[in-house]
Design a protein around this motif. Structure first.
Motif, PDB file in Angstrom:
ATOM      1  N   UNK A  36     -18.109 -24.739   3.193  1.00  0.00           N
ATOM      2  CA  UNK A  36     -19.456 -25.054   3.665  1.00  0.00           C
ATOM      3  C   UNK A  36     -20.448 -23.974   3.251  1.00  0.00           C
ATOM      4  N   UNK A  37     -20.063 -22.705   3.435  1.00  0.00           N
ATOM      5  CA  UNK A  37     -20.952 -21.607   3.060  1.00  0.00           C
ATOM      6  C   UNK A  37     -21.205 -21.598   1.553  1.00  0.00           C
ATOM      7  N   UNK A  38     -20.132 -21.720   0.765  1.00  0.00           N
ATOM      8  CA  UNK A  38     -20.280 -21.691  -0.693  1.00  0.00           C
ATOM      9  C   UNK A  38     -21.091 -22.882  -1.179  1.00  0.00           C
ATOM     10  N   UNK A  39     -20.810 -24.065  -0.643  1.00  0.00           N
ATOM     11  CA  UNK A  39     -21.541 -25.263  -1.061  1.00  0.00           C
ATOM     12  C   UNK A  39     -23.021 -25.170  -0.751  1.00  0.00           C
ATOM     13  N   UNK A  40     -23.356 -24.725   0.455  1.00  0.00           N
ATOM     14  CA  UNK A  40     -24.757 -24.607   0.853  1.00  0.00           C
ATOM     15  C   UNK A  40     -25.495 -23.578  -0.006  1.00  0.00           C
ATOM     16  N   UNK A  41     -24.860 -22.417  -0.231  1.00  0.00           N
ATOM     17  CA  UNK A  41     -25.493 -21.372  -1.038  1.00  0.00           C
ATOM     18  C   UNK A  41     -25.702 -21.843  -2.483  1.00  0.00           C
ATOM     19  N   UNK A  42     -24.696 -22.535  -3.037  1.00  0.00           N
ATOM     20  CA  UNK A  42     -24.825 -23.028  -4.405  1.00  0.00           C
ATOM     21  C   UNK A  42     -25.931 -24.075  -4.523  1.00  0.00           C
ATOM     22  N   UNK A  43     -26.004 -24.977  -3.560  1.00  0.00           N
ATOM     23  CA  UNK A  43     -27.035 -26.019  -3.604  1.00  0.00           C
ATOM     24  C   UNK A  43     -28.429 -25.437  -3.399  1.00  0.00           C
ATOM     25  N   UNK A  44     -28.534 -24.409  -2.567  1.00  0.00           N
ATOM     26  CA  UNK A  44     -29.830 -23.723  -2.408  1.00  0.00           C
ATOM     27  C   UNK A  44     -30.261 -23.089  -3.721  1.00  0.00           C
ATOM     28  N   UNK A  45     -29.305 -22.482  -4.399  1.00  0.00           N
ATOM     29  CA  UNK A  45     -29.613 -21.861  -5.697  1.00  0.00           C
ATOM     30  C   UNK A  45     -30.047 -22.920  -6.710  1.00  0.00           C
TER      31      UNK A  45
END
Length: 298
Positions: A36-45
């Motif tokens: 969840x953390x990695x997915x959210x950070x990647x999508x924000x980027x």
């Protein structure tokens, strides 16, 4: 070369980081938090800091992305993390590089791909290597049969996900595909982690912080950025760095976790690399094709 070495160390460190996290939290909750953390950070980027550069998936692309999240993230990481409760991180990294053989098998089943004689030979030799590596784990009580079975399920799931990815031919950048599949994988993991591990204790200490920071920033994001860069430079050399992760994995496990490197590990690794080389998956020249089905998983 330095970037390749850095990628190898980062990617191999993923299983070691999980071992630290397991000291403080149950495996499925750890996997859910990481995805969840990695997915959210990647999508924000992708959609905030690189606004307008990357496309949003179309209507017909959501189903494949969800299924890729299930196969390449939920089942692979979920079963893999469960397996790491009893399987050494060094053995885990060794098992991961056998993915090309599993991809070849499933490609022959689902895509009618012909498996060459040299590939069968490579599979047999590498399988012997894995059996050699497994023997002392059972003998010394370091691993359980359930742990090995879970690891096999994880590897099979990743291979099926790779074949499914090839069949779908998604017209999306790799970064976008990985970001969405990681997020969907984390969402899918929420239910089993809540059902199976809600009553298990979570200790918010340094071990858990090391796992979260390193696995999300170091492995899921930085290693992935390095991987795409290496692929653009030379796909064959990039895959060679990926195949070298077991060596880095054993060294990191020995240094950070105190896992013993036995003669069985060394012999097993030689068998696996020999099998990869004979099958054509491990090549040292630019003219060779990259291994079938190799795809970075965040």
């Amino acid at each position: 070369m330095l970037l390749g070495i850095l990628f190898t160390i980062l990617w191999a460190s993923g299983a070691v980081a999980v071992k630290f996290g397991l000291l403080s939290a149950p495996p499925l909750i750890m996997g859910t938090a990481r995805c969840l953390l990695a997915g959210i950070l990647l999508l924000l980027y992708i959609y905030l800091f690189q606004k307008g550069k990357y496309p949003i998936p179309k209507k017909g692309e959501w189903k494949p992305l969800i299924l890729l999240g299930l196969l390449n993230t939920s089942l692979y990481l979920g079963c893999g993390f469960l397996a790491l409760q009893t399987v050494s991180s060094g053995f885990f990294n060794l098992a991961v590089v056998l993915n090309p053989f599993l991809v070849a098998l499933f490609s022959s089943i689902f895509m009618n791909r012909f498996i060459q004689r040299k590939e069968w030979l490579g599979m047999i030799i590498s399988a012997i290597g894995l059996i050699i590596a497994t023997y002392p784990l059972f003998k010394n009580g370091q691993s359980t049969l359930i742990g090995i079975i879970l690891l096999i399920i994880a590897m099979v799931s990743m291979a099926i996900g790779s074949v499914y990815f090839q069949k779908q031919k998604l017209q999306l950048p790799s970064l976008v595909i990985n970001a969405w599949q990681v997020l969907f994988g984390g969402i899918i993991l929420i239910v089993p982690s809540m059902v199976l591990e809600l009553d298990k204790p979570i200790i918010f200490d340094m071990n858990l912080m090391i796992y979260l920071v390193w696995s999300v920033l170091g492995v899921s994001i930085l290693a992935m950025i390095l991987w795409f860069y290496l692929l653009k430079q030379d796909a064959v050399k990039a895959n060679i760095w990926l195949f070298l992760t077991p060596i880095a994995g054993y060294l990191l496990a020995f240094t950070l976790l105190g896992e013993e490197i036995t003669i069985y590990d060394i012999i097993a690794s030689l068998f696996v690399f020999t099998g990869l080389f004979l099958s054509g998956n491990l090549r040292l020249n630019k003219s060779a094709r990259p291994p079938l089905g190799k795809k970075f998983e965040a």
